[in-house]
Design an enzyme around this catalytic site. Structure first.
Site, PDB file in Angstrom:
ATOM      1  N   PRO A  23       0.828  -1.214   0.000  1.00  0.00           N
ATOM      2  CA  PRO A  23       0.000   0.000   0.000  1.00  0.00           C
ATOM      3  C   PRO A  23       0.860   1.261   0.000  1.00  0.00           C
ATOM      4  CG  PRO A  23      -0.754  -1.568   1.661  1.00  0.00           C
ATOM      5  CD  PRO A  23       0.566  -2.066   1.170  1.00  0.00           C
ATOM      6  N   CYS A  25       0.142   5.446   0.040  1.00  0.00           N
ATOM      7  CA  CYS A  25      -0.787   6.567   0.058  1.00  0.00           C
ATOM      8  C   CYS A  25      -0.486   7.517  -1.091  1.00  0.00           C
ATOM      9  CB  CYS A  25      -0.699   7.304   1.387  1.00  0.00           C
ATOM     10  SG  CYS A  25      -1.374   6.384   2.774  1.00  0.00           S
ATOM     11  N   ALA A  57      -3.698   2.814   2.289  1.00  0.00           N
ATOM     12  CA  ALA A  57      -4.452   2.936   3.539  1.00  0.00           C
ATOM     13  C   ALA A  57      -5.763   3.658   3.265  1.00  0.00           C
ATOM     14  CB  ALA A  57      -3.629   3.699   4.573  1.00  0.00           C
ATOM     15  N   TYR A 188      -0.141   4.208  13.433  1.00  0.00           N
ATOM     16  CA  TYR A 188      -1.542   4.578  13.279  1.00  0.00           C
ATOM     17  C   TYR A 188      -2.379   3.917  14.373  1.00  0.00           C
ATOM     18  CZ  TYR A 188       0.195   6.540   8.961  1.00  0.00           C
ATOM     19  OH  TYR A 188       0.900   7.286   8.042  1.00  0.00           O
ATOM     20  N   ARG A 236      -1.053  -5.995   8.614  1.00  0.00           N
ATOM     21  CA  ARG A 236       0.271  -5.362   8.571  1.00  0.00           C
ATOM     22  C   ARG A 236       0.639  -4.926   9.981  1.00  0.00           C
ATOM     23  NH1 ARG A 236       3.072  -0.932   4.521  1.00  0.00           N
ATOM     24  NH2 ARG A 236       3.971  -2.819   3.631  1.00  0.00           N
ATOM     25  N   LEU A 306      12.796  -1.692   0.925  1.00  0.00           N
ATOM     26  CA  LEU A 306      14.026  -1.576   0.133  1.00  0.00           C
ATOM     27  C   LEU A 306      14.461  -2.921  -0.428  1.00  0.00           C
ATOM     28  CD1 LEU A 306      15.994   0.957   2.385  1.00  0.00           C
ATOM     29  CD2 LEU A 306      14.383   1.426   0.523  1.00  0.00           C
TER      30      LEU A 306
END
Length: 375
Positions: A23, A25, A57, A188, A236, A306
């Site tokens: 995901p 944003c 998200a 979050y 996640r 990465l």
């Protein structure tokens, strides 16, 4: 066939390969609605050969968005534009996932490239500003005024969060998604409840690790109850806060065991998200987290962070450190990463390329590239 490009099955879903678009944003929605940007942005990854494309998200409530530009699934009208994207992803052979999220105290932050907006610009962009909610009335940081002091959730507010995740999952199914991912990472809301850095509660949702895990598990139970039994459920996690006083790897292993028991099929293993974290981001810096959760909880994991080198990705899977490779920035840089990596790992055919891109094969033939290279 390489491990990376072998099929993988979770419940009733078989992915054509083990490459995943994580995901990302885009901060490009208005009132939570997907638009042409999202269709093109996401569709190119399906054209590029990825096995699973997970949408950004997506707020389960309006106040749960990171910014006013986030996608949302808090009302039925938001289903149709998402279904359009799902249909296109499916038409190109990719599975479609969506990350259901609530930003908690990191909500109502500005979009970085929209500064000093006029009133007309605010109206055009759907600008909104609101007071966020969190487990405790503690801001993400005291050094950045973009983060407000949130309102602590009461019992009714917590119940609304749980119900909103479940309602969003129902809408995601109506849109045709193959999987949903519960976002409990990156500082979050659900991660805020997990971490002692943000959770200062003294009720049944705070204090002990068991109490701090309660909301994540209740959300999972609610989502799994409404999500079709033949469709996989992902979560996640920030496997570590990278902070001595925060959530640790062993906490994530314990949580992953509980999530598995409640019907989660794979863990997307990320990290960080809180002020004060010390992270040394290098290639593959989170792979050991995926392995720790995979081994400790006996559950499939996604490695992310990465991971743009195809041979490294293959080695991670062959060595049993993870089951899927998820890319974000590397996919932005090269939406055709999957088809390119397939060739790098020895594929001699062009089956992963869509038919309208057959000219790539003819170019390679003319120039002696890839499978046409001289031995």
């Amino acid at each position: 066939m390489s491990k990376l490009f072998s099929p993988a099955t979770l419940r009733g879903l078989t992915l054509r390969n083990r490459t995943v678009v994580a995901p990302m944003c885009q901060y490009s929605a208005k009132d939570g609605f997907a638009n042409d940007w999202h269709l093109v942005h996401l569709g190119r990854f399906a054209i590029g050969g990825f096995g699973l494309v997970v949408l950004e998200a997506t707020g389960v409530t309006a106040e749960g968005r990171i910014s006013y530009g986030d996608l949302g699934l808090w009302k039925d009208e938001q289903i149709a534009p998402l279904a359009r994207i799902v249909d296109f992803l499916h038409s190109q052979g990719a599975a479609a996932g969506i990350q259901l999220a609530h930003a908690g105290r990191k909500a109502s932050t500005p979009v970085s490239w929209h500064k000093d907006l006029s009133e007309a610009e605010k109206s055009t962009l759907g600008f909104e500003h609101w007071t966020p909610v969190a487990p405790s009335a503690v801001p993400h940081t005291d050094t950045n005024p973009e983060f407000q002091t949130p309102t602590a959730l009461d019992a009714a507010g917590i119940r609304n969060v749980i119900d909103s995740f479940a309602a969003a999952a129902i809408r995601a199914n109506q849109a045709g998604f193959d999987t949903v991912e519960i976002h409990a990472a990156h500082g979050y809301l659900l991660n805020q409840f997990l971490s002692p850095l943000a959770n200062k509660r003294t009720d049944e949702y705070g204090g002990s690790r068991e109490n701090r895990m309660r909301l994540v598990l209740e959300v999972t139970e609610a989502v799994r109850a409404v999500w079709p039994a033949d469709k996989p459920l992902l979560a996640r996690l920030s496997v570590t806060d990278w902070h001595p006083d925060g959530w640790q790897i062993e906490d994530s292993v314990a949580l992953a065991r509980e999530l598995k028991a409640r019907g989660v099929d794979a863990i997307d293993c990320s990290s960080g998200g809180f002020d004060g974290a010390v992270i040394k981001a290098v290639a593959g810096y989170q792979v050991h987290l995926a392995k720790a959760v995979r081994d400790g909880a006996d559950i499939p994991t996604m490695a992310v962070g990465l991971l743009g080198d195809a041979h490294q990705a293959e080695t991670i899977l062959v060595d049993g450190e993870a089951d899927f490779i998820a890319l974000a920035r590397a996919a932005l840089d090269d939406p055709n990463w999957a088809v390119h990596a397939n060739h790098e790992l020895g594929a001699s055919n062009y089956d992963l390329w869509p038919n309208p891109t057959d000219r790539v094969r003819e170019r390679d033939r003319s120039l002696g590239l890839r499978s046409f290279a001289a031995n």
